[in-house]
Motif scaffolding. Structure first.
Motif, PDB file in Angstrom:
ATOM      1  N   TYR A  12       0.839  -1.199   0.000  1.00  0.00           N
ATOM      2  CA  TYR A  12       0.000   0.000   0.000  1.00  0.00           C
ATOM      3  C   TYR A  12       0.872   1.246   0.000  1.00  0.00           C
ATOM      4  N   ARG A  13       0.277   2.320  -0.451  1.00  0.00           N
ATOM      5  CA  ARG A  13       0.892   3.652  -0.314  1.00  0.00           C
ATOM      6  C   ARG A  13      -0.220   4.661  -0.115  1.00  0.00           C
ATOM      7  N   CYS A  14       0.014   5.590   0.788  1.00  0.00           N
ATOM      8  CA  CYS A  14      -0.922   6.688   1.011  1.00  0.00           C
ATOM      9  C   CYS A  14      -0.140   7.904   1.494  1.00  0.00           C
ATOM     10  N   VAL A  15      -0.239   8.992   0.759  1.00  0.00           N
ATOM     11  CA  VAL A  15       0.288  10.278   1.227  1.00  0.00           C
ATOM     12  C   VAL A  15      -0.859  10.968   1.949  1.00  0.00           C
ATOM     13  N   ALA A  16      -0.723  11.112   3.251  1.00  0.00           N
ATOM     14  CA  ALA A  16      -1.849  11.573   4.067  1.00  0.00           C
ATOM     15  C   ALA A  16      -1.459  12.764   4.936  1.00  0.00           C
ATOM     16  N   ASN A  17      -2.484  13.360   5.521  1.00  0.00           N
ATOM     17  CA  ASN A  17      -2.342  14.514   6.399  1.00  0.00           C
ATOM     18  C   ASN A  17      -2.729  14.078   7.820  1.00  0.00           C
ATOM     19  N   PRO A  18      -1.793  13.460   8.562  1.00  0.00           N
ATOM     20  CA  PRO A  18      -2.132  12.961   9.903  1.00  0.00           C
ATOM     21  C   PRO A  18      -2.269  14.106  10.902  1.00  0.00           C
ATOM     22  N   VAL A  19      -3.440  14.181  11.522  1.00  0.00           N
ATOM     23  CA  VAL A  19      -3.709  15.255  12.488  1.00  0.00           C
ATOM     24  C   VAL A  19      -4.547  14.697  13.630  1.00  0.00           C
ATOM     25  N   ARG A  20      -4.652  15.482  14.692  1.00  0.00           N
ATOM     26  CA  ARG A  20      -5.619  15.199  15.749  1.00  0.00           C
ATOM     27  C   ARG A  20      -6.301  16.506  16.130  1.00  0.00           C
ATOM     28  N   LYS A  21      -7.502  16.377  16.665  1.00  0.00           N
ATOM     29  CA  LYS A  21      -8.275  17.540  17.093  1.00  0.00           C
ATOM     30  C   LYS A  21      -8.391  17.518  18.610  1.00  0.00           C
ATOM     31  N   PRO A  22      -7.573  18.296  19.313  1.00  0.00           N
ATOM     32  CA  PRO A  22      -7.654  18.312  20.778  1.00  0.00           C
ATOM     33  C   PRO A  22      -9.012  18.812  21.253  1.00  0.00           C
ATOM     34  N   GLY A  23      -9.461  18.296  22.373  1.00  0.00           N
ATOM     35  CA  GLY A  23     -10.697  18.781  22.983  1.00  0.00           C
ATOM     36  C   GLY A  23     -10.528  20.200  23.498  1.00  0.00           C
TER      37      GLY A  23
ATOM     38  N   THR B 215     -10.837  21.437  26.426  1.00  0.00           N
ATOM     39  CA  THR B 215     -10.079  21.538  27.676  1.00  0.00           C
ATOM     40  C   THR B 215      -8.584  21.491  27.402  1.00  0.00           C
ATOM     41  N   SER B 216      -8.161  20.563  26.557  1.00  0.00           N
ATOM     42  CA  SER B 216      -6.731  20.444  26.221  1.00  0.00           C
ATOM     43  C   SER B 216      -6.246  21.671  25.468  1.00  0.00           C
ATOM     44  N   ARG B 217      -7.075  22.177  24.556  1.00  0.00           N
ATOM     45  CA  ARG B 217      -6.664  23.362  23.797  1.00  0.00           C
ATOM     46  C   ARG B 217      -6.438  24.542  24.728  1.00  0.00           C
ATOM     47  N   GLU B 218      -7.330  24.704  25.683  1.00  0.00           N
ATOM     48  CA  GLU B 218      -7.207  25.840  26.603  1.00  0.00           C
ATOM     49  C   GLU B 218      -6.023  25.657  27.536  1.00  0.00           C
ATOM     50  N   ALA B 219      -5.809  24.433  28.032  1.00  0.00           N
ATOM     51  CA  ALA B 219      -4.740  24.192  28.996  1.00  0.00           C
ATOM     52  C   ALA B 219      -3.359  24.320  28.372  1.00  0.00           C
ATOM     53  N   TYR B 220      -3.223  23.840  27.124  1.00  0.00           N
ATOM     54  CA  TYR B 220      -1.902  23.805  26.485  1.00  0.00           C
ATOM     55  C   TYR B 220      -1.775  24.806  25.337  1.00  0.00           C
ATOM     56  N   LYS B 221      -2.770  25.674  25.178  1.00  0.00           N
ATOM     57  CA  LYS B 221      -2.736  26.706  24.139  1.00  0.00           C
ATOM     58  C   LYS B 221      -2.536  26.081  22.760  1.00  0.00           C
ATOM     59  N   LEU B 222      -3.322  25.067  22.469  1.00  0.00           N
ATOM     60  CA  LEU B 222      -3.184  24.330  21.218  1.00  0.00           C
ATOM     61  C   LEU B 222      -4.144  24.873  20.163  1.00  0.00           C
ATOM     62  N   PRO B 223      -3.772  24.747  18.893  1.00  0.00           N
ATOM     63  CA  PRO B 223      -4.703  25.117  17.821  1.00  0.00           C
ATOM     64  C   PRO B 223      -5.794  24.055  17.706  1.00  0.00           C
ATOM     65  N   PRO B 224      -6.867  24.333  16.956  1.00  0.00           N
ATOM     66  CA  PRO B 224      -7.960  23.356  16.815  1.00  0.00           C
ATOM     67  C   PRO B 224      -7.508  22.048  16.165  1.00  0.00           C
ATOM     68  N   ILE B 225      -6.499  22.134  15.287  1.00  0.00           N
ATOM     69  CA  ILE B 225      -5.993  20.942  14.598  1.00  0.00           C
ATOM     70  C   ILE B 225      -4.475  20.898  14.767  1.00  0.00           C
ATOM     71  N   VAL B 226      -3.963  19.753  15.231  1.00  0.00           N
ATOM     72  CA  VAL B 226      -2.532  19.598  15.484  1.00  0.00           C
ATOM     73  C   VAL B 226      -1.962  18.563  14.518  1.00  0.00           C
ATOM     74  N   ALA B 227      -0.938  18.947  13.756  1.00  0.00           N
ATOM     75  CA  ALA B 227      -0.280  18.005  12.845  1.00  0.00           C
ATOM     76  C   ALA B 227       0.528  16.988  13.642  1.00  0.00           C
ATOM     77  N   LEU B 228       0.535  15.758  13.183  1.00  0.00           N
ATOM     78  CA  LEU B 228       1.251  14.676  13.856  1.00  0.00           C
ATOM     79  C   LEU B 228       2.480  14.268  13.062  1.00  0.00           C
ATOM     80  N   SER B 229       3.507  13.831  13.772  1.00  0.00           N
ATOM     81  CA  SER B 229       4.728  13.352  13.124  1.00  0.00           C
ATOM     82  C   SER B 229       5.305  12.215  13.957  1.00  0.00           C
TER      83      SER B 229
END
Length: 224
Positions: free
Chosen positions: A105-116, A118-132
């Motif tokens: 298989y092969r897939c070029v993808a955009n791996p992200v997560r969407k913090p809740g 509470t987490s966004r407020e506590a850690y000053k995170l954006p709505p969507i966080v890129a993963l690596s």
């Protein structure tokens, strides 16, 4: 539903192809270019209407563009010197998939997560966080499982970001966004062939309009 796979080998002498493949606006330019191969005047987003997914990749022979669609594209609508173009049906490949089949298989993808919230407020995170790194691999494991695959081997290679516009009801206020990309290669065992066919047609993750999310598979040839 028939899926079509079009392979484009861009010509080194084509200024249009060179421009389309250059820089982090590659995804946006290819999106616009490839949709030229389909009829005009459809309701809603043309990419969705024609089931278009694509990616650009490097091969030993140079760059190539892979285009998957639910409607057979018309290569005559591209510039005359853009490159060599070949289209084939994926019906035979897709119908051959069954439970237990081992595939590359092969897939070029955009791996992200969407913090809740509470987490966004506590850690000053954006709505969507890129993963690596390991987080991206774990993301792919979840996505592969949801696509009816059991990953046997995963190779994750980070790629350059691509740019695109965030969909908006206000066409005069488009917001430019960037998609982080990882190329996932490996082997997997098919657990649910119907689900896999659905995910191949639909694509995986975000950024599909700009060259992310196209999943390709090929059965592993068994040695006699």
């Amino acid at each position: 539903m028939t899926l079509w796979l079009t392979r484009i080998l861009p010509s080194a002498s084509s200024p249009e192809a060179h421009r389309d493949l250059s820089g982090n606006a590659q995804g946006l330019r290819l999106h616009q270019r490839l949709l030229q191969m389909f009829p005009d005047g459809v309701e809603g987003p043309a990419r969705v209407a024609f089931g278009v997914l694509f990616r650009a990749e490097e091969t030993p022979r140079g760059p190539q563009i892979l285009l998957q669609s639910q409607v057979k594209p018309d290569p005559s609508r591209l510039p005359d010197t853009y490159g060599s173009i070949e289209t084939r049906s994926l019906e035979s490949l897709l119908s051959s998939l069954c439970k237990g089949t081992v595939v590359h298989y092969r897939c070029v993808a955009n791996p992200v997560r969407k913090p809740g919230a509470t987490s966004r407020e506590a850690y000053k995170l954006p709505p969507i966080v890129a993963l690596s790194g390991n987080a991206a691999v774990e993301w792919w494991e979840r996505q592969a499982t949801a696509a009816g695959l059991e990953p046997l081997h995963i190779d994750a290679q980070p790629l350059a970001k691509v740019s695109g516009y965030k969909p908006s009801k206000n066409r005069t206020a488009k917001q430019l966004v960037q998609h982080s990309r990882t190329q996932f290669d490996g082997t997997a065992r098919v657990l649910d062939a119907d689900l896999l066919r659905e995910k191949i047609a639909a694509g995986i993750g975000r950024g599909k309009a700009h060259g992310c999310g196209m999943l390709t598979v090929a059965p592993v040839q068994q040695r006699s």
